[in-house]
Design a protein around this motif. Structure first.
Motif, PDB file in Angstrom:
ATOM      1  N   SER A  44       0.759  -1.288   0.044  1.00 64.08           N
ATOM      2  CA  SER A  44      -0.001  -0.112  -0.042  1.00 64.08           C
ATOM      3  C   SER A  44       0.712   1.304  -0.131  1.00 64.08           C
ATOM      4  O   SER A  44       0.422   2.361  -0.500  1.00 64.08           O
ATOM      5  N   TRP A  45       2.158   1.267   0.777  1.00 61.38           N
ATOM      6  CA  TRP A  45       3.093   2.341   0.700  1.00 61.38           C
ATOM      7  C   TRP A  45       3.423   2.532  -0.657  1.00 61.38           C
ATOM      8  O   TRP A  45       3.447   3.848  -0.929  1.00 61.38           O
ATOM      9  N   GLY A  84     -33.291   2.702  14.575  1.00 60.45           N
ATOM     10  CA  GLY A  84     -31.950   3.236  15.234  1.00 60.45           C
ATOM     11  C   GLY A  84     -31.036   3.754  13.998  1.00 60.45           C
ATOM     12  O   GLY A  84     -30.443   4.935  14.117  1.00 60.45           O
ATOM     13  N   HIS A 135     -29.881   7.641  13.179  1.00 61.90           N
ATOM     14  CA  HIS A 135     -28.451   8.055  12.945  1.00 61.90           C
ATOM     15  C   HIS A 135     -28.139   8.542  11.562  1.00 61.90           C
ATOM     16  O   HIS A 135     -27.430   9.395  11.455  1.00 61.90           O
ATOM     17  N   GLU A 181     -29.199  12.002  11.060  1.00 60.89           N
ATOM     18  CA  GLU A 181     -28.812  13.052  12.175  1.00 60.89           C
ATOM     19  C   GLU A 181     -27.546  14.000  11.335  1.00 60.89           C
ATOM     20  O   GLU A 181     -26.768  13.593  10.669  1.00 60.89           O
ATOM     21  N   LEU A 201     -23.949  14.040  12.295  1.00 62.29           N
ATOM     22  CA  LEU A 201     -23.280  12.694  11.940  1.00 62.29           C
ATOM     23  C   LEU A 201     -22.977  12.414  10.416  1.00 62.29           C
ATOM     24  O   LEU A 201     -22.354  11.327  10.199  1.00 62.29           O
ATOM     25  N   SER A 252      -2.957  11.884   0.819  1.00 60.73           N
ATOM     26  CA  SER A 252      -3.549  10.684   0.118  1.00 60.73           C
ATOM     27  C   SER A 252      -4.891  10.217   0.447  1.00 60.73           C
ATOM     28  O   SER A 252      -5.154   9.941   1.456  1.00 60.73           O
ATOM     29  N   PRO A 253      -5.783  10.068  -0.791  1.00 55.36           N
ATOM     30  CA  PRO A 253      -7.095   9.561  -0.376  1.00 55.36           C
ATOM     31  C   PRO A 253      -6.886   7.754  -0.222  1.00 55.36           C
ATOM     32  O   PRO A 253      -7.896   7.443   0.360  1.00 55.36           O
ATOM     33  N   LEU A 254      -5.759   7.244  -0.306  1.00 60.56           N
ATOM     34  CA  LEU A 254      -5.460   5.955  -0.166  1.00 60.56           C
ATOM     35  C   LEU A 254      -5.028   5.566   1.326  1.00 60.56           C
ATOM     36  O   LEU A 254      -4.866   4.606   1.772  1.00 60.56           O
ATOM     37  N   VAL A 296     -26.511  13.512  19.909  1.00 61.37           N
ATOM     38  CA  VAL A 296     -26.917  13.091  18.929  1.00 61.37           C
ATOM     39  C   VAL A 296     -27.557  11.756  18.834  1.00 61.37           C
ATOM     40  O   VAL A 296     -27.120  10.801  19.947  1.00 61.37           O
ATOM     41  N   SER A 297     -28.464  11.366  17.901  1.00 60.57           N
ATOM     42  CA  SER A 297     -28.828  10.034  17.947  1.00 60.57           C
ATOM     43  C   SER A 297     -27.919   8.948  17.245  1.00 60.57           C
ATOM     44  O   SER A 297     -28.084   8.862  16.214  1.00 60.57           O
ATOM     45  N   PHE A 298     -27.223   8.589  18.173  1.00 61.69           N
ATOM     46  CA  PHE A 298     -25.988   7.735  17.430  1.00 61.69           C
ATOM     47  C   PHE A 298     -26.447   6.334  17.748  1.00 61.69           C
ATOM     48  O   PHE A 298     -26.802   6.230  18.650  1.00 61.69           O
ATOM     49  N   ASP A 299     -26.588   5.624  16.739  1.00 62.10           N
ATOM     50  CA  ASP A 299     -26.988   4.059  16.775  1.00 62.10           C
ATOM     51  C   ASP A 299     -25.681   3.441  17.187  1.00 62.10           C
ATOM     52  O   ASP A 299     -25.199   2.781  16.631  1.00 62.10           O
ATOM     53  N   GLN A 302     -23.889   0.350  18.839  1.00 57.86           N
ATOM     54  CA  GLN A 302     -23.878  -1.195  18.868  1.00 57.86           C
ATOM     55  C   GLN A 302     -22.820  -1.696  20.099  1.00 57.86           C
ATOM     56  O   GLN A 302     -21.835  -1.202  20.088  1.00 57.86           O
ATOM     57  N   LYS A 328     -21.971  15.604  19.688  1.00 59.11           N
ATOM     58  CA  LYS A 328     -21.140  16.168  18.337  1.00 59.11           C
ATOM     59  C   LYS A 328     -21.233  17.696  18.426  1.00 59.11           C
ATOM     60  O   LYS A 328     -22.120  18.243  19.145  1.00 59.11           O
ATOM     61  N   SER A 329     -20.096  18.322  17.828  1.00 55.21           N
ATOM     62  CA  SER A 329     -20.231  19.639  17.910  1.00 55.21           C
ATOM     63  C   SER A 329     -20.953  20.439  16.905  1.00 55.21           C
ATOM     64  O   SER A 329     -21.030  19.970  15.761  1.00 55.21           O
ATOM     65  N   ARG A 367     -15.761   4.030  13.527  1.00 52.30           N
ATOM     66  CA  ARG A 367     -16.255   3.461  12.157  1.00 52.30           C
ATOM     67  C   ARG A 367     -14.709   3.243  11.319  1.00 52.30           C
ATOM     68  O   ARG A 367     -15.047   3.398  10.204  1.00 52.30           O
ATOM     69  N   PHE A 419       1.592  -0.102   8.677  1.00 59.39           N
ATOM     70  CA  PHE A 419       0.212  -0.753   8.278  1.00 59.39           C
ATOM     71  C   PHE A 419       0.308  -0.556   6.665  1.00 59.39           C
ATOM     72  O   PHE A 419      -0.298  -1.365   5.946  1.00 59.39           O
ATOM     73  N   LEU A 420       1.047   0.259   5.982  1.00 55.58           N
ATOM     74  CA  LEU A 420       1.201   0.417   4.590  1.00 55.58           C
ATOM     75  C   LEU A 420       2.154  -0.278   3.974  1.00 55.58           C
ATOM     76  O   LEU A 420       1.974  -0.835   2.861  1.00 55.58           O
TER      77      LEU A 420
END
Lengths: 369, 483
Positions: A204-205, A358, A362, A365, A368, B59-61, B119-122, B124, B137-138, B168, B193-194
């Motif tokens: 990836s690098w 839910g 979310h 919102e 978010l 980078s978007p990667l 906020v309505s954070f779902d 899990q 959230k701000s 996430r 990691f890359l």
């Protein structure tokens, strides 16, 4: 005698311990003096480097400024004079030459177009190309790596054949450097021709670095990446697919669509994601069948992509059952995609309100997003 | 009587030999690790000579990263700390602050300073945790990367697990909120990691002592050697541990510990492995061992990587009482982890970890304080019995002391040769002096705290122990006063 081992200790053991103590003591002292010495050497080297950098940077800046002037007021003779000044400054010192090359690379990194070409021409006029080429013969891999990097960055196209043998080097770093240098040095369709026989992994690098380099190029000069979509090397397939995606290579779309059912899940998932990212509307049908795939990764990728490119009515019907999927991520992307599809999707999602309420809250919102 | 004497002699002989073998093997191991570290360090420096981390930045990667920082009663410094985290150099990242049921005004201060709303954070509960009271959230777009989670108090491990649930992103950086992170820390930490062809599941960086350093607005502006001796002992200890120990273990792919102060993990693997264990006080080491065992049990090739760059600066305990509590906790954490994963011990199924790292930690990290104490008691017994060969004893003592001096000098040389952080002229002399005093002034205390930690664990102690800090703010105000 009634005494312990300590009294029975042979002379040799005692001598050995005294020797060990002495050895560590001397080594410790040696390190201690090395510490002081190193500090002096480092300070001296730092000062020298700083001096060389400062003096040479001034001249390089002058050359670049003169060269970038639209009316070209600085004559060719001025350029030669400045080069002569630089040569005098560096002399035959390898350390100074290395400091200067590093400086040029640092400057070039922030430049493009004619200014970058000027930096390259300074490098060549200073005959540093030969200095870098000699590094390729070094027994130390890090020096070889530096040499490859310098030749690549300074666009020494005549050195391609010197660099090519390192492309399948056992040393991973040399491979990486050679790979990136060849991409920089080769032109047109030849740019990636070495991929045909590339057997090692493209990390990836490497992908990230090459992508950064290709971004500076004219996109019309980019090769047709789909040529390697069926390479035997998985990392080559993933790399070229990634590049096709990043550069939105629309002519590669038919071949990308062929990959969505590839036996290698990584390739298939990337192909699916790419179709979505590239807004490949004509291929949404190909993705519809994948929402029932056994692989969760494929289902998620296809669902996400369909949210962007799917035909609302048909896609909403296909995605609707996924709102009751046992895996949360699938339910999440299904709801997300259905919301993206507009009215048709929203109608469908209402049928599964209980299982995704839910998630809907979310997704709706604003903070978010 | 003769038979009794013989048995006594044989026992003494066996004990002598065992202690000698132990001492020789531990010394040999440390020398091996030091040499391997030096080699690996050189390799790292050469490899990264040309690296331009800006490529990662733009980078978007580059993978997304969630910075997870638990906060408990941090009202005094939380705003500065969050601002410092928010200004880190990386593109695709988010900051998740977990308010772990603070009794002070930590949450309120953040709500006011960052204009937070619930906020309505779902959420899990993929990893079981204490109840989350709300996700904030701000409303200010400038802080859109900030998420604050308010939860019931459950300890650091529980808070980090909530962070894993909320995140996430592909990677999660678990950090102590009061640490100072170098601006380019994520760029450097993400590189392994890359660049590895094997899957990297975690990456750790060097933690350095920030006492006496100049800090402004949550940023380290000048590195200074601590003024007080206790902190300087820890500087030496950290240099030895991070530059000589972990570097070598990373090379061998046998690293068992990534400091809880700053570590980067593959989120999905951390979750699949079960997240942080809130029953142990050594949750940082335990997570790494668990992630590794998970990978072995799934037959997946992997690597735990390590960066020798000083990326995280922390304030070390500035008095022996607080330091004792910290070391007590470390000892308990080590033993708990070793106990939980005892199946790994000498188990070839777990590769280098099972056959080398784990036995090393068991014999030379956990057991060492016991052996040292037994050795001391044994020596006193021999003195009482008048059975000491004094010239031999003195030679042995000199060998041990010279070895400690040698290793410390080696570590200082590695530091000087690589990152060269302590640039003041007198710093070298101060550190050499510290290395000369350490074996008989600081080390015995470390052994005592480790022993006490193990005994406390037997007694059932599970708490972290209060860790009061002086804070960096005073250095900042000191500087201003001086100006």
């Amino acid at each position: 005698m009634g005494q312990t081992l300590i009294d029975f200790t042979p002379e040799t053991l005692f001598d050995t311990i005294v020797f060990i103590a002495f050895f560590f003591f001397c080594s410790g002292l040696l390190f201690m003096f090395s510490l002081y010495l190193l500090r002096i050497v480092k300070s001296f080297r730092k000062k020298t480097e700083q001096r060389v950098r400062e003096q040479s940077q001034r001249i390089v800046n002058t050359i670049i400024i003169n060269d970038s002037m639209s009316d070209r007021t600085a004559p060719e003779a001025a350029f030669s004079f400045q080069i002569q000044q630089l040569k005098l400054l560096l002399g035959h010192s390898t350390i100074r030459k290395n400091v200067f090359i590093k400086l040029l690379l640092d400057i070039k990194r922030n430049l493009s177009g004619s200014s970058a070409a000027t930096v390259q021409s300074i490098y060549k006029q200073m005959q540093l190309e030969e200095h870098s080429r000699k590094k390729l013969r070094s027994l130390r891999w890090e020096v070889v790596g530096q040499g490859i990097r310098e030749l690549g960055e300074m666009h020494c196209t005549t050195r391609i054949n010197d660099i090519r043998p390192f492309i399948n080097s056992r040393n991973e770093l040399l491979r990486q450097e050679a790979f990136m240098a060849l991409v920089r040095l080769q032109s047109g369709d030849e740019k990636f021709s070495f991929l045909d026989a590339y057997t090692e992994t493209i990390t990836s690098w490497m992908t990230l670095n090459i992508h950064a380099f290709l971004l500076q190029m004219d996109s019309r000069e980019l090769p047709d990446f789909s040529r390697w979509f069926h390479s035997k090397n998985e990392s080559v397939r993933l790399f070229t697919l990634q590049m096709a995606r990043q550069f939105r290579s629309t002519k590669a779309l038919p071949r990308i669509a062929e990959l969505v059912n590839h036996v290698n899940e990584n390739v298939a998932v990337l192909a699916i994601e790419t179709l979505g990212e590239m807004d490949a509307y004509p291929y949404s049908d190909v993705l519809l069948s994948l929402v029932k795939a056994s692989s969760i990764r494929k289902v998620i990728a296809a669902t996400k992509a369909l949210g962007r490119i799917g035909e609302p009515e048909i896609t909403a019907e296909a995605l609707s059952p996924l709102c009751d999927h046992p895996v949360y991520e699938v339910r999440y992307v299904a709801a997300q995609s259905l919301l993206q599809l507009g009215a048709a999707g929203r109608d469908r999602i209402m049928e599964h309100q209980s299982s995704v309420s839910g998630i809907i809250k979310h997704l709706q919102e604003p903070l978010l997003q | 009587m003769n038979l009794g004497n013989s048995i006594g002699d044989i026992t003494l002989f066996v004990v002598n030999v065992l202690i000698l073998v132990y001492a020789v093997s531990i010394a040999a191991f440390y020398i091996f690790l030091a040499l391997l570290s030096a080699w690996e360090m050189r390799r790292y420096m050469n490899k990264n000579y040309f690296v331009d981390y800006k490529y990662i930045l733009s980078s978007p990667l580059a993978p997304g990263i969630s910075l997870i920082a638990p906060a408990y009663n941090e009202g005094l410094t939380i705003i500065d700390n969050v601002k410092s985290l928010m200004s880190i150099m990386y593109n695709n990242f988010e900051v998740i602050i977990i308010n772990d049921g603070s009794k002070d005004d930590t949450l309120q201060k953040m709500i006011t300073a960052f204009d937070l709303v619930q906020v309505s954070f779902d959420l899990q509960y993929t990893l079981t945790t204490k109840k989350v009271r709300g996700v904030y959230k701000s409303r200010n777009r400038a802080f859109r990367k900030l998420t604050v989670v308010d939860k019931e108090n459950g300890g650091k491990a529980d808070a980090l697990n909530v962070g894993l649930n909320v995140s996430r992103k592909e990677l999660v950086a678990c950090i102590d909120v009061d640490c100072i992170i170098e601006p380019d820390a994520l760029l450097k930490m993400v590189k392994p990691f890359l660049e590895e062809s094997r899957e990297v599941i975690a990456s750790g960086g060097v933690v350095r002592i920030a006492n006496s350093c100049v800090v402004e607005e949550g940023r380290l502006v000048e590195v200074r050697l601590p003024e007080i001796l206790i902190a300087r002992f820890q500087v030496l200890e950290y240099i030895r541990a991070f530059l000589l120990g972990r570097m070598a273990w990373s090379r061998l792919n046998g690293l068992l510990l990534i400091s809880g102060a700053f570590g980067l993990f593959k989120r999905d693997i951390a979750i699949k492995a079960g997240g942080y264990d809130h029953k142990t006080v050594g949750e940082d080491m335990e997570l790494v061992v668990r992630m590794r065992t998970y990978m072995h049990e799934q037959n997946l090739p992997y690597k735990v990587s390590y960066i020798p760059d000083p990326l995280c600066w922390t304030e070390a305990p500035a008095n022996y009482k607080i330091l004792g509590r910290q070391r007590n906790r470390w000892a308990r954490g080590t033993f708990e982890t070793l106990k939980i994963h005892r199946r790994v011990f000498m188990n070839p199924k777990y590769g280098i970890m099972g056959m080398l790292s784990y036995p090393f930690w068991t014999f030379y990290e956990w057991l060492a304080p016991f052996v040292e104490s037994i050795g001391l008691v044994y020596f006193l017994l021999l003195v009482i019995l008048g059975k000491v060969n004094w010239p031999f004893f003195l030679a042995l003592l000199a060998a041990v002391y010279c070895f400690a001096f040698f290793i410390s000098m080696f570590a200082l040389l590695a530091e000087e040769n690589s990152f060269f952080k302590y640039t003041q002229k007198r710093d070298i002399s101060k550190m050499i002096l510290t290395a000369l005093i350490e074996p008989f002034w600081f080390h015995p205390r470390v052994v005592w705290w480790a022993l006490k930690g193990n005994f406390d664990l037997i007694k059932g102690k599970k708490t972290w122990g209060e860790m009061t800090r002086q804070g960096f703010v005073q250095y900042k105000s000191k500087e201003k006063k001086a100006a």
